[in-house]
Scaffold this active site. Sequence first.
Site, PDB file in Angstrom:
ATOM      1  N   VAL A 110       0.848  -1.214   0.000  1.00  0.00           N
ATOM      2  CA  VAL A 110       0.000   0.000   0.000  1.00  0.00           C
ATOM      3  C   VAL A 110       0.877   1.255   0.000  1.00  0.00           C
ATOM      4  O   VAL A 110       0.392   2.362   0.147  1.00  0.00           O
ATOM      5  CB  VAL A 110      -0.933  -0.008   1.239  1.00  0.00           C
ATOM      6  CG1 VAL A 110      -1.884  -1.194   1.196  1.00  0.00           C
ATOM      7  CG2 VAL A 110      -0.124  -0.029   2.548  1.00  0.00           C
ATOM      8  N   HIS A 126      -4.603  -4.105  -2.468  1.00  0.00           N
ATOM      9  CA  HIS A 126      -5.018  -3.822  -1.083  1.00  0.00           C
ATOM     10  C   HIS A 126      -5.096  -2.334  -0.789  1.00  0.00           C
ATOM     11  O   HIS A 126      -5.001  -1.925   0.359  1.00  0.00           O
ATOM     12  CB  HIS A 126      -4.064  -4.521  -0.092  1.00  0.00           C
ATOM     13  CG  HIS A 126      -4.185  -6.004  -0.134  1.00  0.00           C
ATOM     14  ND1 HIS A 126      -3.166  -6.864   0.239  1.00  0.00           N
ATOM     15  CD2 HIS A 126      -5.206  -6.822  -0.542  1.00  0.00           C
ATOM     16  CE1 HIS A 126      -3.567  -8.119   0.082  1.00  0.00           C
ATOM     17  NE2 HIS A 126      -4.791  -8.113  -0.397  1.00  0.00           N
ATOM     18  N   CYS A 157     -20.160  13.944   6.292  1.00  0.00           N
ATOM     19  CA  CYS A 157     -21.028  13.433   7.385  1.00  0.00           C
ATOM     20  C   CYS A 157     -20.346  13.555   8.737  1.00  0.00           C
ATOM     21  O   CYS A 157     -20.875  13.084   9.754  1.00  0.00           O
ATOM     22  CB  CYS A 157     -21.398  11.964   7.123  1.00  0.00           C
ATOM     23  SG  CYS A 157     -20.047  10.829   7.519  1.00  0.00           S
ATOM     24  N   ASN A 220      12.056 -15.040  -3.628  1.00  0.00           N
ATOM     25  CA  ASN A 220      11.832 -14.885  -2.191  1.00  0.00           C
ATOM     26  C   ASN A 220      13.095 -15.336  -1.463  1.00  0.00           C
ATOM     27  O   ASN A 220      13.781 -16.250  -1.900  1.00  0.00           O
ATOM     28  CB  ASN A 220      10.620 -15.720  -1.744  1.00  0.00           C
ATOM     29  CG  ASN A 220      10.052 -15.221  -0.424  1.00  0.00           C
ATOM     30  OD1 ASN A 220      10.787 -15.085   0.546  1.00  0.00           O
ATOM     31  ND2 ASN A 220       8.765 -14.916  -0.402  1.00  0.00           N
TER      32      ASN A 220
END
Length: 256
Positions: A110, A126, A157, A220
């Site tokens: 993110v 995500h 709101c 990895n």
Amino acid sequence: MSNLSKLPDIPNILAAKLAAANRWVVVTGSGVSAESGVPTFRDAQTGIWTKHSPEDLATSQAFEANPALVWKWYVWRRELIKKAQPNAAHRALATLAQLKPNLSLVTQNVDGLHQRAGNENVIEFHGNIWHEKCFSCDRHSTSLEKYSEQPPRCEICNGLLRPNVVWFGEAIPEEALASASLAAAQSDVFLSAGTSSLVYPAAGLAEIALQNKATIIEINTNATPLTTKTDYSLKGLATLWLPAITAHVKRSLENH
Ligand code: BV8
Ligand code: ZN
């Protein structure tokens, strides 16, 4: 780009496949941002966050129970990310996307570092830590108070704003899920980089690609539940393997 001499060699058969492959899907996780100094999900949390696990904080229940705590965790991460620079892995993927126009980059991160490295079409599976939406009315908002002590308020709101990321138990944004799943279903090469492949439905994209007989590659530093299902498991740092792959693709395109 890293200095070519210290990049690992790509196995010959894989090298030929990469050069020929047209439709690529690359899925990245926090291991790709780790060398930029952004902690991964499985790294032990540091400082005041050591006693919290990301799974506990990245939920709407946690925000409901203690909005200020969860908001502060995201502010702490934003400050880390702001100081971070894209690394050689991010830069290699930005170059690769130019060399392979049919490449889809899907990120679970993110942090926005792929965009800062130059990738334009990033599928943010995500969400993005720099965007907010209202916890009550769901309206997207771009609050200027990126580092406030308390969650800012919605101007429509007056509800609390939350980071516009996908928390555990929340659905993946429809457009991201549809485009990533379609790309995986049509892929020739599926490259998973720097992710533990534990979180679904993101981890399910590899299975979709597998059903389409794509060549499955994993980068990895450790084994993951995907490793045994790969055609090639490239053990080591994303900042070495991704530049190596991009350098190889660049050389093979120049020689044609
Ligand atoms: C949902 C954003 C339902 C927030 C994140 C089956 C199907 C569907 C859902 C589930 C399922 N089973 C369980 C679930 C629930 C859950 C889930 O998967 N849980 C797991 C723990 C079992 N999934 C969900 O809740 C998802 N939502 O399913 O909703 C629904 C459906 C319809 C309608 C309503 C509801 C949503 C999940 C998204 C959660 N959000 N992030 C934020 O950032 O704050 S998850 C977060 O953790 C990441 O985004 C990532 O996806 C995930 C794992 O992180 P990684 O990126 O992989 O990082 P990690 O630390 O784990 O690993 C780093 C790896 O890199 C390691 O392997 C390491 O070895 C390697 N590495 C480290 N350094 C390097 C390196 N590799 C190379 N080089 C290096 N230098
Ligand atoms: Zn609102």
